[in-house]
Design a protein around this motif. Sequence first.
Motif, mmCIF file in Angstrom:
data_model
loop_
_atom_site.group_PDB
_atom_site.id
_atom_site.type_symbol
_atom_site.label_atom_id
_atom_site.label_comp_id
_atom_site.label_asym_id
_atom_site.label_seq_id
_atom_site.Cartn_x
_atom_site.Cartn_y
_atom_site.Cartn_z
ATOM 1 N N ASP A 1 47.811 46.588 42.275
ATOM 2 C CA ASP A 1 48.674 45.873 41.326
ATOM 3 C C ASP A 1 49.369 46.878 40.411
ATOM 4 N N GLU A 2 50.639 47.159 40.684
ATOM 5 C CA GLU A 2 51.428 48.144 39.943
ATOM 6 C C GLU A 2 50.643 49.438 39.725
ATOM 7 N N SER B 1 50.803 39.217 40.085
ATOM 8 C CA SER B 1 49.360 39.471 39.917
ATOM 9 C C SER B 1 48.560 38.240 40.300
HETATM 10 MG MG LIG Z 1 51.261 41.594 36.950
#
Ligand SMILES: [Mg+2]
Length: 224
Positions: free
Chosen positions: A168-169, A46
């Motif tokens: 992000d994911e 991240s």
């Molecule tokens: Mg992360």
Amino acid sequence: MLAELTNVTKSYQSGSVTVPVLNGISLNIAEGETVAITGPSGCGKSTLLNLLGALDQADSGEIRVAGRDLTKLDTQQLAEFRNTTVGFVFQLHHLLPQCTVLENVLVPSIVRKGADRAALRARAAQLLEAVGLSHRLDHRPGQLSGGERQRAAVARALINSPKLLLADEPTGALDRASAERLADLLAEVHQREKITIVMVTHAPELARRMGRVLPLLDGRLSAV
Ligand SMILES: [Mg+2]
Ligand SMILES: Nc1ncnc2c1ncn2[C@@H]1O[C@H](COP(=O)(O)OP(=O)(O)O)[C@@H](O)[C@H]1O
């Protein structure tokens, strides 16, 4: 190159201790490429994505995205960069609960001065149709399933026609079927919008669908 990172380092201060997270990242991403960044929790995925999107600043090194040296932009230029050059999709959708799905998709376009509002609404509706939500324009996020909310978040990320989509994911909170559908959607978006995608993911089946998979380990990237 759409993005060029050279010797990027980033550490966080934890009390009196400096915790290094990124230890010299160099990475070139061509326009139209799709890249997955993988690695264990806490390895700095991240952090890296946030640097690419100018949500955070590197300690040293150089980051160029879409021809702009992110270390040289002032606060206002950074805000404009975040708003127009990149689109973000996070693990949690961050849709505004009191707004309709259509209004949510329009949120990043609000600050655009002199924009053609009717054209923007048409684009928002078209994006929502493309993500399979044309029957949900006037619903609130609370009335949608988790997968539908993430698809609305993808439409929102695209409203200002960014060059770079950072995710992000994005499937981290979804069941397998919804995750699969979101992956299909990102592939369609890549084709249609000719957009560059950098995605952080734990899911190997999702990572494999990107053109390049880069594991992040010990603060460095390695190519697979
Ligand atoms: Mg992360
Ligand atoms: N704002 C912050 N302040 C201090 N430490 C942080 C901060 N953000 C992240 N970290 C730490 O940096 C490391 C990398 O975090 P992160 O980039 O979120 O990892 P990942 O996304 O791979 O799980 C972790 O050890 C995390 O605890």
